[in-house]
Design a protein around this motif. Structure first.
Motif, mmCIF file in Angstrom:
data_model
loop_
_atom_site.group_PDB
_atom_site.id
_atom_site.type_symbol
_atom_site.label_atom_id
_atom_site.label_comp_id
_atom_site.label_asym_id
_atom_site.label_seq_id
_atom_site.Cartn_x
_atom_site.Cartn_y
_atom_site.Cartn_z
ATOM 1 N N ASP A 1 0.833 -1.204 0.000
ATOM 2 C CA ASP A 1 0.000 0.000 0.000
ATOM 3 C C ASP A 1 0.866 1.253 0.000
ATOM 4 O O ASP A 1 0.549 2.237 -0.673
ATOM 5 C CB ASP A 1 -0.926 -0.010 1.208
ATOM 6 N N LYS B 1 0.730 4.202 -2.796
ATOM 7 C CA LYS B 1 0.554 5.625 -2.491
ATOM 8 C C LYS B 1 1.727 6.452 -3.002
ATOM 9 O O LYS B 1 1.543 7.597 -3.398
ATOM 10 C CB LYS B 1 0.365 5.815 -0.996
ATOM 11 N N GLN C 1 1.388 7.382 -6.763
ATOM 12 C CA GLN C 1 0.258 8.226 -7.205
ATOM 13 C C GLN C 1 0.681 9.635 -7.403
ATOM 14 O O GLN C 1 1.455 10.260 -6.924
ATOM 15 C CB GLN C 1 -0.888 8.176 -6.190
#
Length: 78
Positions: free
Chosen positions: A71, A75, A78
């Motif tokens: 995760d 992130k 992005q």
């Protein structure tokens, strides 16, 4: 390998799958990290002769840690 060990590994695998298909859709790296972490931890624990309970615990902890790591990679991209 004992039958109970195989059953516990199947339960651990099902737990990993269910953890990665929750309400929120995790990114591709989080999913991959959870699967690799859970399978890797369960496999290593089973190879060193851990009990069924320790294999399931290792799979759960590995899936969570792998998912958190994946995760963070999702992130960051992005």
């Amino acid at each position: 390998m004992k039958i109970t060990s195989i059953k516990n590994m199947l339960v651990a695998g099902a737990t990993v799958v269910l953890m990665t298909t929750g309400c929120a859709q995790p990114g591709p790296e989080a999913t991959k990290g959870a699967l690799i972490g859970g399978a890797g931890a369960a496999g290593v624990t089973a190879l060193v002769g851990g009990s069924g309970r320790s294999v399931a615990t290792a799979a759960a902890v590995g899936a969570v840690l792998g998912g958190v790591y994946g995760d963070s990679k999702d992130k960051a991209s992005q």
